[in-house]
Design a protein around this motif. Structure first.
Motif, PDB file in Angstrom:
ATOM      1  N   PRO A  19       0.516  -1.479   0.581  1.00 56.05           N
ATOM      2  CA  PRO A  19       0.213   0.782  -0.127  1.00 56.05           C
ATOM      3  C   PRO A  19       0.779   1.613  -0.033  1.00 56.05           C
ATOM      4  O   PRO A  19       1.664   1.225   0.881  1.00 56.05           O
ATOM      5  CB  PRO A  19      -0.534   0.441   1.551  1.00 56.05           C
ATOM      6  CG  PRO A  19      -0.664  -1.163   1.629  1.00 56.05           C
ATOM      7  CD  PRO A  19       0.686  -1.857   1.351  1.00 56.05           C
ATOM      8  N   VAL A  20       0.702   2.748  -0.137  1.00 61.45           N
ATOM      9  CA  VAL A  20       0.837   4.010  -0.351  1.00 61.45           C
ATOM     10  C   VAL A  20       0.930   4.235   0.849  1.00 61.45           C
ATOM     11  O   VAL A  20       2.648   4.550   1.167  1.00 61.45           O
ATOM     12  CB  VAL A  20       0.019   4.402  -1.345  1.00 61.45           C
ATOM     13  CG1 VAL A  20       1.049   6.493  -1.139  1.00 61.45           C
ATOM     14  CG2 VAL A  20      -0.551   4.449  -2.745  1.00 61.45           C
ATOM     15  N   GLU A  21       0.702   4.176   1.800  1.00 66.36           N
ATOM     16  CA  GLU A  21       0.903   4.194   2.997  1.00 66.36           C
ATOM     17  C   GLU A  21       2.027   3.611   3.872  1.00 66.36           C
ATOM     18  O   GLU A  21       2.281   3.947   4.767  1.00 66.36           O
ATOM     19  CB  GLU A  21      -0.657   4.703   4.150  1.00 66.36           C
ATOM     20  CG  GLU A  21      -1.742   5.081   3.248  1.00 66.36           C
ATOM     21  CD  GLU A  21      -2.409   3.878   2.386  1.00 66.36           C
ATOM     22  OE1 GLU A  21      -2.584   3.009   2.098  1.00 66.36           O
ATOM     23  OE2 GLU A  21      -2.838   4.766   1.140  1.00 66.36           O
ATOM     24  N   THR A  22       1.416   2.411   4.021  1.00 64.54           N
ATOM     25  CA  THR A  22       2.993   1.218   4.277  1.00 64.54           C
ATOM     26  C   THR A  22       3.598   0.499   3.060  1.00 64.54           C
ATOM     27  O   THR A  22       3.206  -0.360   2.775  1.00 64.54           O
ATOM     28  CB  THR A  22       2.672   0.742   5.277  1.00 64.54           C
ATOM     29  OG1 THR A  22       1.120  -0.303   4.699  1.00 64.54           O
ATOM     30  CG2 THR A  22       1.911   1.742   6.139  1.00 64.54           C
ATOM     31  N   PRO A  23       4.633   1.686   2.162  1.00 68.00           N
ATOM     32  CA  PRO A  23       5.854   0.586   1.027  1.00 68.00           C
ATOM     33  C   PRO A  23       6.043  -0.660   1.988  1.00 68.00           C
ATOM     34  O   PRO A  23       6.634  -0.644   2.950  1.00 68.00           O
ATOM     35  CB  PRO A  23       6.445   2.000   0.755  1.00 68.00           C
ATOM     36  CG  PRO A  23       5.534   3.178   1.424  1.00 68.00           C
ATOM     37  CD  PRO A  23       5.130   2.515   2.913  1.00 68.00           C
ATOM     38  N   THR A  24       6.289  -1.738   1.002  1.00 73.22           N
ATOM     39  CA  THR A  24       6.787  -2.385   0.962  1.00 73.22           C
ATOM     40  C   THR A  24       7.898  -2.572  -0.102  1.00 73.22           C
ATOM     41  O   THR A  24       7.468  -2.710  -1.590  1.00 73.22           O
ATOM     42  CB  THR A  24       5.670  -3.720   0.756  1.00 73.22           C
ATOM     43  OG1 THR A  24       4.636  -3.977   1.709  1.00 73.22           O
ATOM     44  CG2 THR A  24       7.073  -5.262   0.853  1.00 73.22           C
ATOM     45  N   TRP A  25       9.004  -2.084   0.372  1.00 68.19           N
ATOM     46  CA  TRP A  25       9.996  -2.342  -0.713  1.00 68.19           C
ATOM     47  C   TRP A  25       9.959  -3.826  -1.629  1.00 68.19           C
ATOM     48  O   TRP A  25      11.126  -4.490  -0.260  1.00 68.19           O
ATOM     49  CB  TRP A  25      10.896  -1.399  -0.508  1.00 68.19           C
ATOM     50  CG  TRP A  25      10.644   0.300  -0.084  1.00 68.19           C
ATOM     51  CD1 TRP A  25      10.103   0.714   1.409  1.00 68.19           C
ATOM     52  CD2 TRP A  25       9.819   1.171  -0.768  1.00 68.19           C
ATOM     53  NE1 TRP A  25      10.481   1.437   0.635  1.00 68.19           N
ATOM     54  CE2 TRP A  25      10.337   1.772  -0.150  1.00 68.19           C
ATOM     55  CE3 TRP A  25      10.262   0.830  -1.811  1.00 68.19           C
ATOM     56  CZ2 TRP A  25       9.336   3.650  -1.019  1.00 68.19           C
ATOM     57  CZ3 TRP A  25       9.818   1.784  -2.910  1.00 68.19           C
ATOM     58  CH2 TRP A  25       9.596   3.222  -1.878  1.00 68.19           C
ATOM     59  N   THR A  26      10.313  -4.352  -2.682  1.00 67.36           N
ATOM     60  CA  THR A  26      10.551  -4.642  -2.940  1.00 67.36           C
ATOM     61  C   THR A  26      12.169  -4.353  -4.199  1.00 67.36           C
ATOM     62  O   THR A  26      11.665  -3.919  -5.738  1.00 67.36           O
ATOM     63  CB  THR A  26       9.785  -5.406  -4.080  1.00 67.36           C
ATOM     64  OG1 THR A  26       8.479  -5.658  -2.734  1.00 67.36           O
ATOM     65  CG2 THR A  26      10.374  -7.020  -4.134  1.00 67.36           C
ATOM     66  N   PRO A  27      13.031  -5.101  -3.998  1.00 67.78           N
ATOM     67  CA  PRO A  27      14.485  -4.535  -4.970  1.00 67.78           C
ATOM     68  C   PRO A  27      14.269  -5.383  -6.740  1.00 67.78           C
ATOM     69  O   PRO A  27      13.056  -6.567  -6.650  1.00 67.78           O
ATOM     70  CB  PRO A  27      15.041  -5.660  -4.721  1.00 67.78           C
ATOM     71  CG  PRO A  27      14.899  -7.042  -3.581  1.00 67.78           C
ATOM     72  CD  PRO A  27      13.614  -6.174  -3.140  1.00 67.78           C
ATOM     73  N   VAL A  28      14.090  -4.784  -7.716  1.00 74.54           N
ATOM     74  CA  VAL A  28      13.702  -5.547  -9.011  1.00 74.54           C
ATOM     75  C   VAL A  28      15.667  -5.929  -8.925  1.00 74.54           C
ATOM     76  O   VAL A  28      16.440  -5.412  -9.613  1.00 74.54           O
ATOM     77  CB  VAL A  28      13.956  -3.626  -9.755  1.00 74.54           C
ATOM     78  CG1 VAL A  28      14.060  -4.488 -11.011  1.00 74.54           C
ATOM     79  CG2 VAL A  28      12.848  -2.911  -9.620  1.00 74.54           C
ATOM     80  N   LYS A  29      15.524  -7.145  -9.635  1.00 68.70           N
ATOM     81  CA  LYS A  29      16.046  -8.063 -10.019  1.00 68.70           C
ATOM     82  C   LYS A  29      16.723  -8.112 -10.960  1.00 68.70           C
ATOM     83  O   LYS A  29      15.711  -7.769 -11.766  1.00 68.70           O
ATOM     84  CB  LYS A  29      16.258  -9.659  -9.045  1.00 68.70           C
ATOM     85  CG  LYS A  29      15.431  -9.285  -7.766  1.00 68.70           C
ATOM     86  CD  LYS A  29      17.202 -10.295  -6.654  1.00 68.70           C
ATOM     87  CE  LYS A  29      16.225 -10.061  -4.725  1.00 68.70           C
ATOM     88  NZ  LYS A  29      15.779 -11.017  -4.363  1.00 68.70           N
TER      89      LYS A  29
END
Length: 155
Positions: A19-29
């Motif tokens: 969600p925008v409010e609580t980002p889940t940062w996922t690497p672009v591998k």
């Protein structure tokens, strides 16, 4: 002590998959190339009082990120794409505000270069010849000013 060059391979690009409010940062591998650039709009600010010397003012600045790499998936029998690549691929298939994604990019060596911003995915390409590992490339077009953040590696 001699100065040492920074390695270009130390850039990390992450995309919010939550969600925008609580980002889940996922690497672009799978990235093999990463380039952040700015493009400036300038206007002549010269006048009669400048004794013939010109002057230029930046009136607008935009940012973009160009990246390329190899498409990745899990080893599972069922096809499972890399989540970071998949979020960018999906955003590259819609238009309007739904195409905006939140991204952050920083150096994994802890340098102070660390930013976060909203971007639109442009020109996502994939495919290749029969003997190729499947490549991908895309451009992220910045939406407004990126924010300098504390480098997550240094935090």
């Amino acid at each position: 002590m001699a100065l040492r060059s920074l390695l270009a391979k130390d850039w990390v690009l992450e995309v919010n998959t939550g969600p925008v409010e609580t980002p889940t940062w996922t690497p672009v591998k799978g990235l093999t190339s990463f380039s952040e650039t700015t493009d400036d709009n300038t206007e002549d600010d010269g006048d009669f009082e400048s004794d013939g010397w010109g002057s230029t003012v930046v009136t607008q600045r935009t940012w973009s990120i160009e990246a390329e790499g190899r498409r990745k998936r899990s080893d599972a029998t069922v096809f499972t794409p890399d989540p970071g690549q998949e979020r960018i691929r999906q955003a590259g298939r819609v238009v309007g505000f739904d195409a905006n994604i939140k991204v952050r990019w920083y150096r994994k060596d802890g340098a102070s270069d660390a930013y976060e911003g909203v971007a639109t995915v442009s020109e996502f390409t994939k495919g290749g010849a029969v003997t190729d590992l499947e490549p991908f490339n895309f451009t992220l077009l910045g939406q407004g000013q990126p924010v300098e953040i504390e480098n997550p590696v240094a935090a």
